[in-house]
Write a protein that holds these residues in place. Structure first.
Motif, PDB file in Angstrom:
ATOM      1  N   GLY A 187       0.825  -1.200   0.000  1.00 25.23           N
ATOM      2  CA  GLY A 187       0.000   0.000   0.000  1.00 25.23           C
ATOM      3  C   GLY A 187       0.857   1.246   0.000  1.00 25.23           C
ATOM      4  N   ASN A 188       0.407   2.270   0.716  1.00 25.46           N
ATOM      5  CA  ASN A 188       1.136   3.546   0.755  1.00 25.46           C
ATOM      6  C   ASN A 188       2.050   3.675   1.966  1.00 25.46           C
ATOM      7  OD1 ASN A 188      -0.011   4.482  -1.601  1.00 25.46           O
ATOM      8  ND2 ASN A 188      -1.793   5.278  -0.537  1.00 25.46           N
ATOM      9  N   TRP A 189       2.149   2.641   2.789  1.00 21.74           N
ATOM     10  CA  TRP A 189       2.944   2.741   4.009  1.00 21.74           C
ATOM     11  C   TRP A 189       4.408   3.087   3.772  1.00 21.74           C
ATOM     12  CZ3 TRP A 189       0.762   3.895   8.240  1.00 21.74           C
ATOM     13  CH2 TRP A 189      -0.536   3.485   8.483  1.00 21.74           C
ATOM     14  N   PRO A 190       5.091   2.507   2.803  1.00 27.60           N
ATOM     15  CA  PRO A 190       6.499   2.883   2.611  1.00 27.60           C
ATOM     16  C   PRO A 190       6.676   4.376   2.312  1.00 27.60           C
ATOM     17  CG  PRO A 190       6.055   0.836   1.476  1.00 27.60           C
ATOM     18  CD  PRO A 190       4.730   1.368   1.946  1.00 27.60           C
ATOM     19  N   GLU A 191       5.767   4.944   1.517  1.00 33.34           N
ATOM     20  CA  GLU A 191       5.856   6.362   1.209  1.00 33.34           C
ATOM     21  C   GLU A 191       5.574   7.220   2.433  1.00 33.34           C
ATOM     22  OE1 GLU A 191       4.218   4.212  -0.660  1.00 33.34           O
ATOM     23  OE2 GLU A 191       5.130   4.325  -2.653  1.00 33.34           O
ATOM     24  N   LEU A 192       4.579   6.818   3.231  1.00 29.04           N
ATOM     25  CA  LEU A 192       4.240   7.590   4.424  1.00 29.04           C
ATOM     26  C   LEU A 192       5.356   7.529   5.470  1.00 29.04           C
ATOM     27  CD1 LEU A 192       0.486   6.613   4.801  1.00 29.04           C
ATOM     28  CD2 LEU A 192       1.436   8.770   3.978  1.00 29.04           C
ATOM     29  N   ILE A 193       5.942   6.368   5.645  1.00 28.75           N
ATOM     30  CA  ILE A 193       7.045   6.242   6.598  1.00 28.75           C
ATOM     31  C   ILE A 193       8.253   7.037   6.115  1.00 28.75           C
ATOM     32  CG2 ILE A 193       8.699   4.610   7.580  1.00 28.75           C
ATOM     33  CD1 ILE A 193       6.356   2.583   7.665  1.00 28.75           C
ATOM     34  N   GLY A 194       8.527   6.983   4.820  1.00 31.37           N
ATOM     35  CA  GLY A 194       9.623   7.762   4.256  1.00 31.37           C
ATOM     36  C   GLY A 194       9.405   9.250   4.432  1.00 31.37           C
ATOM     37  N   LEU A 195       8.182   9.705   4.245  1.00 29.71           N
ATOM     38  CA  LEU A 195       7.854  11.121   4.436  1.00 29.71           C
ATOM     39  C   LEU A 195       8.049  11.520   5.894  1.00 29.71           C
ATOM     40  CD1 LEU A 195       6.711  13.732   3.201  1.00 29.71           C
ATOM     41  CD2 LEU A 195       4.442  12.883   3.789  1.00 29.71           C
ATOM     42  N   ALA A 196       7.608  10.675   6.815  1.00 26.56           N
ATOM     43  CA  ALA A 196       7.769  10.972   8.244  1.00 26.56           C
ATOM     44  C   ALA A 196       9.242  11.006   8.634  1.00 26.56           C
ATOM     45  CB  ALA A 196       7.020   9.936   9.077  1.00 26.56           C
ATOM     46  N   VAL A 197      10.032  10.071   8.134  1.00 25.31           N
ATOM     47  CA  VAL A 197      11.463  10.052   8.443  1.00 25.31           C
ATOM     48  C   VAL A 197      12.152  11.277   7.859  1.00 25.31           C
ATOM     49  CG1 VAL A 197      13.631   8.815   8.001  1.00 25.31           C
ATOM     50  CG2 VAL A 197      11.604   7.559   8.734  1.00 25.31           C
ATOM     51  N   ALA A 198      11.809  11.643   6.634  1.00 28.30           N
ATOM     52  CA  ALA A 198      12.404  12.832   6.013  1.00 28.30           C
ATOM     53  C   ALA A 198      12.036  14.089   6.804  1.00 28.30           C
ATOM     54  CB  ALA A 198      11.939  12.968   4.572  1.00 28.30           C
ATOM     55  N   ALA A 199      10.784  14.191   7.231  1.00 26.74           N
ATOM     56  CA  ALA A 199      10.358  15.347   8.026  1.00 26.74           C
ATOM     57  C   ALA A 199      11.105  15.387   9.359  1.00 26.74           C
ATOM     58  CB  ALA A 199       8.847  15.308   8.255  1.00 26.74           C
ATOM     59  N   ALA A 200      11.300  14.220   9.985  1.00 24.86           N
ATOM     60  CA  ALA A 200      12.025  14.170  11.258  1.00 24.86           C
ATOM     61  C   ALA A 200      13.478  14.582  11.084  1.00 24.86           C
ATOM     62  CB  ALA A 200      11.937  12.763  11.859  1.00 24.86           C
ATOM     63  N   VAL A 201      14.111  14.145  10.031  1.00 24.40           N
ATOM     64  CA  VAL A 201      15.513  14.517   9.767  1.00 24.40           C
ATOM     65  C   VAL A 201      15.632  16.009   9.523  1.00 24.40           C
ATOM     66  CG1 VAL A 201      17.400  14.274   8.101  1.00 24.40           C
ATOM     67  CG2 VAL A 201      16.224  12.243   8.967  1.00 24.40           C
ATOM     68  N   ILE A 202      14.716  16.573   8.764  1.00 21.78           N
ATOM     69  CA  ILE A 202      14.737  18.019   8.506  1.00 21.78           C
ATOM     70  C   ILE A 202      14.508  18.787   9.794  1.00 21.78           C
ATOM     71  CG2 ILE A 202      13.489  19.895   7.359  1.00 21.78           C
ATOM     72  CD1 ILE A 202      13.047  17.888   5.018  1.00 21.78           C
ATOM     73  N   TRP A 203      13.541  18.351  10.600  1.00 22.40           N
ATOM     74  CA  TRP A 203      13.252  19.033  11.867  1.00 22.40           C
ATOM     75  C   TRP A 203      14.455  18.970  12.800  1.00 22.40           C
ATOM     76  CZ3 TRP A 203      12.785  17.349  16.970  1.00 22.40           C
ATOM     77  CH2 TRP A 203      12.295  18.311  17.851  1.00 22.40           C
ATOM     78  N   TYR A 204      15.071  17.778  12.913  1.00 20.78           N
ATOM     79  CA  TYR A 204      16.263  17.630  13.766  1.00 20.78           C
ATOM     80  C   TYR A 204      17.398  18.524  13.286  1.00 20.78           C
ATOM     81  CZ  TYR A 204      14.503  13.673  16.467  1.00 20.78           C
ATOM     82  OH  TYR A 204      13.796  12.864  17.319  1.00 20.78           O
ATOM     83  N   SER A 205      17.595  18.586  11.986  1.00 23.78           N
ATOM     84  CA  SER A 205      18.710  19.405  11.480  1.00 23.78           C
ATOM     85  C   SER A 205      18.483  20.882  11.786  1.00 23.78           C
ATOM     86  CB  SER A 205      18.899  19.186   9.980  1.00 23.78           C
ATOM     87  OG  SER A 205      17.839  19.732   9.251  1.00 23.78           O
ATOM     88  N   PHE A 206      17.249  21.360  11.690  1.00 25.77           N
ATOM     89  CA  PHE A 206      16.982  22.762  12.013  1.00 25.77           C
ATOM     90  C   PHE A 206      16.981  23.010  13.525  1.00 25.77           C
ATOM     91  CE2 PHE A 206      15.143  23.076   7.677  1.00 25.77           C
ATOM     92  CZ  PHE A 206      15.944  24.115   7.242  1.00 25.77           C
ATOM     93  N   SER A 207      16.536  22.039  14.302  1.00 24.49           N
ATOM     94  CA  SER A 207      16.480  22.261  15.743  1.00 24.49           C
ATOM     95  C   SER A 207      17.862  22.279  16.385  1.00 24.49           C
ATOM     96  CB  SER A 207      15.606  21.190  16.403  1.00 24.49           C
ATOM     97  OG  SER A 207      16.233  19.936  16.362  1.00 24.49           O
ATOM     98  N   PHE A 208      18.812  21.561  15.834  1.00 24.55           N
ATOM     99  CA  PHE A 208      20.154  21.542  16.412  1.00 24.55           C
ATOM    100  C   PHE A 208      21.068  22.622  15.859  1.00 24.55           C
ATOM    101  CE2 PHE A 208      19.108  16.958  17.291  1.00 24.55           C
ATOM    102  CZ  PHE A 208      18.985  17.133  18.652  1.00 24.55           C
TER     103      PHE A 208
END
Length: 56
Positions: free
Chosen positions: A33-54
């Motif tokens: 289904g769409n789970w791989p895309e949704l998990i990838g989007l969440a991981v990408a968003a988390a990496v971007i958020w972490y990079s800006f927060s630090f």
């Protein structure tokens, strides 16, 4: 592996007729289904958020 099976490995989806493509998809039996895309989007968003927060 026969010559026909070898040829099937190199064919693109656009080169295969609809009936053969549907049979190939049924043979695969992987429907995530769409789970791989949704998990990838969440991981990408988390990496971007972490990079800006630090880095500020």
């Amino acid at each position: 592996m026969s010559q026909d099976e070898d040829h099937d490995l190199t064919r693109q989806d656009e080169d295969i007729d609809a009936a053969h493509f549907a049979a190939e998809e049924m043979r695969d039996a992987h429907d995530f289904g769409n789970w791989p895309e949704l998990i990838g989007l969440a991981v990408a968003a988390a990496v971007i958020w972490y990079s800006f927060s630090f880095t500020g």
